[in-house]
Motif scaffolding. Structure first.
Motif, short mmCIF file in Angstrom:
data_model
loop_
_atom_site.label_atom_id
_atom_site.label_comp_id
_atom_site.label_asym_id
_atom_site.label_seq_id
_atom_site.Cartn_x
_atom_site.Cartn_y
_atom_site.Cartn_z
N LEU A 139 0.82 -1.21 0.00
CA LEU A 139 0.00 0.00 0.00
C LEU A 139 0.86 1.26 0.00
CD1 LEU A 139 -2.95 -0.99 2.35
CD2 LEU A 139 -2.99 -0.69 -0.14
N GLN A 140 1.96 1.25 0.73
CA GLN A 140 2.85 2.42 0.73
C GLN A 140 3.36 2.69 -0.68
OE1 GLN A 140 5.91 1.69 3.63
NE2 GLN A 140 4.53 1.96 5.36
N ARG A 141 3.75 1.65 -1.40
CA ARG A 141 4.24 1.84 -2.77
C ARG A 141 3.13 2.32 -3.69
NH1 ARG A 141 6.73 -3.29 -1.65
NH2 ARG A 141 5.38 -4.32 -3.16
N LEU A 142 1.92 1.78 -3.52
CA LEU A 142 0.81 2.18 -4.38
C LEU A 142 0.35 3.60 -4.10
CD1 LEU A 142 -1.23 -1.16 -4.42
CD2 LEU A 142 0.22 -0.22 -6.25
N VAL A 143 0.41 4.03 -2.84
CA VAL A 143 0.09 5.42 -2.50
C VAL A 143 1.12 6.34 -3.13
CG1 VAL A 143 0.01 7.10 -0.60
CG2 VAL A 143 -1.22 4.93 -0.39
N ALA A 144 2.41 5.99 -3.00
CA ALA A 144 3.48 6.82 -3.56
C ALA A 144 3.35 6.94 -5.08
CB ALA A 144 4.85 6.24 -3.18
N ALA A 145 2.88 5.88 -5.73
CA ALA A 145 2.70 5.90 -7.18
C ALA A 145 1.44 6.65 -7.61
CB ALA A 145 2.66 4.47 -7.72
N GLY A 146 0.57 6.96 -6.63
CA GLY A 146 -0.68 7.65 -6.94
C GLY A 146 -1.80 6.73 -7.40
N TYR A 147 -1.66 5.42 -7.15
CA TYR A 147 -2.65 4.45 -7.60
C TYR A 147 -3.76 4.22 -6.58
CZ TYR A 147 0.80 3.32 -11.20
OH TYR A 147 1.68 3.38 -12.24
N VAL A 148 -3.47 4.44 -5.30
CA VAL A 148 -4.49 4.30 -4.26
C VAL A 148 -4.39 5.47 -3.29
CG1 VAL A 148 -4.52 1.76 -4.38
CG2 VAL A 148 -3.11 2.89 -2.66
N GLU A 149 -5.48 5.67 -2.58
CA GLU A 149 -5.51 6.68 -1.52
C GLU A 149 -6.01 6.01 -0.25
OE1 GLU A 149 -6.60 10.67 -4.10
OE2 GLU A 149 -8.22 9.60 -3.08
N GLY A 205 -9.61 3.40 12.25
CA GLY A 205 -9.79 2.70 10.98
C GLY A 205 -9.41 3.54 9.77
N ARG A 206 -9.04 2.85 8.70
CA ARG A 206 -8.69 3.49 7.44
C ARG A 206 -9.39 2.74 6.31
NH1 ARG A 206 -5.89 8.03 7.67
NH2 ARG A 206 -4.38 7.55 6.08
N TRP A 207 -9.61 3.45 5.23
CA TRP A 207 -10.12 2.87 4.00
C TRP A 207 -9.08 3.06 2.91
CZ3 TRP A 207 -14.43 0.04 3.98
CH2 TRP A 207 -15.37 0.24 4.99
N VAL A 208 -9.04 2.14 1.98
CA VAL A 208 -8.15 2.25 0.83
C VAL A 208 -9.03 2.22 -0.42
CG1 VAL A 208 -6.25 1.19 -0.46
CG2 VAL A 208 -6.33 1.00 2.04
N ARG A 209 -8.78 3.16 -1.33
CA ARG A 209 -9.56 3.17 -2.57
C ARG A 209 -8.66 3.46 -3.75
NH1 ARG A 209 -10.80 7.52 -5.22
NH2 ARG A 209 -10.30 9.55 -4.38
N LEU A 210 -9.06 2.98 -4.91
CA LEU A 210 -8.34 3.25 -6.15
C LEU A 210 -8.51 4.71 -6.54
CD1 LEU A 210 -9.27 0.29 -8.54
CD2 LEU A 210 -7.02 0.80 -7.61
N THR A 211 -7.47 5.31 -7.07
CA THR A 211 -7.59 6.61 -7.72
C THR A 211 -7.97 6.35 -9.17
OG1 THR A 211 -5.28 6.62 -8.42
CG2 THR A 211 -5.77 7.59 -6.24
N ASP A 212 -8.29 7.40 -9.91
CA ASP A 212 -8.58 7.23 -11.34
C ASP A 212 -7.36 6.66 -12.06
OD1 ASP A 212 -11.14 8.20 -10.96
OD2 ASP A 212 -10.65 10.24 -11.62
N THR A 213 -6.17 7.14 -11.69
CA THR A 213 -4.94 6.62 -12.29
C THR A 213 -4.76 5.15 -11.93
OG1 THR A 213 -3.93 8.80 -12.14
CG2 THR A 213 -2.43 6.94 -12.43
N GLY A 214 -5.08 4.79 -10.68
CA GLY A 214 -4.98 3.40 -10.24
C GLY A 214 -5.95 2.50 -10.99
N ALA A 215 -7.17 3.00 -11.24
CA ALA A 215 -8.14 2.22 -11.99
C ALA A 215 -7.64 1.98 -13.42
CB ALA A 215 -9.49 2.93 -12.01
N ALA A 216 -7.02 3.00 -14.02
CA ALA A 216 -6.50 2.86 -15.38
C ALA A 216 -5.36 1.86 -15.43
CB ALA A 216 -6.05 4.23 -15.91
#
Length: 149
Positions: free
Chosen positions: A73-83, A93-104
């Motif tokens: 998750l740290q790598r995916l957040v840094a890449a802008g793929y998840v928030e 608690g925390r939630w993780v969701r795809l960004t538009d870039t992550g969905a692409a």
């Protein structure tokens, strides 16, 4: 050794070998997108969910340790793929969701995964693939029920 024992061993070895071939081909395709297999697995789980998930749900879904999930998750957040976002109902608690870039990039990863399967299974008649898939579905249904006991 009894013939049925040999058949069981053969089934396990061949299923494992095929899974390894597909995994290696998929990893090569994903590497071209700059993704690891684990990163793609997390992105795909989020895509399948259709909405945000808790990190613990991701951990169960992709069969990583909680530390492994956290690292991915740290790598995916840094890449802008998840928030990651706070859970309004639970301060811890925390939630993780795809960004538009992550969905692409997930869609690109899905296409890459499909190419890997096509490459590995090229030349095998569709009927043989369907028959093997049906047989494995039946076998896994039985083995899954046993594991849940």
């Amino acid at each position: 050794m009894a013939p049925d024992a040999i058949a069981r061993l053969s089934l396990g070895k061949r299923a494992s070998r095929l899974a390894d071939q597909v995994e290696q081909a998929t990893k090569a395709e994903l590497a071209e997108l700059g993704l690891t297999y684990a990163e793609f697995d997390v992105l795909a789980a989020l895509r399948r969910a259709g909405g945000p998930l808790r990190p613990s749900e991701l951990t169960r879904s992709v069969l990583l340790t909680s530390g492994g999930t956290s690292n991915v998750l740290q790598r995916l957040v840094a890449a802008g793929y998840v928030e990651r976002e706070a859970d309004q109902g639970d301060a811890r608690g925390r939630w993780v969701r795809l960004t538009d870039t992550g969905a692409a990039v997930t869609d690109q990863g899905m296409a890459a995964s499909a190419r890997a399967y096509e490459d590995v299974l090229a030349g095998i008649p569709a009927g043989a693939i369907a028959a093997a898939a049906d047989a494995l579905r039946e076998i896994v249904a039985v083995t899954d029920r046993r594991r849940r006991r």
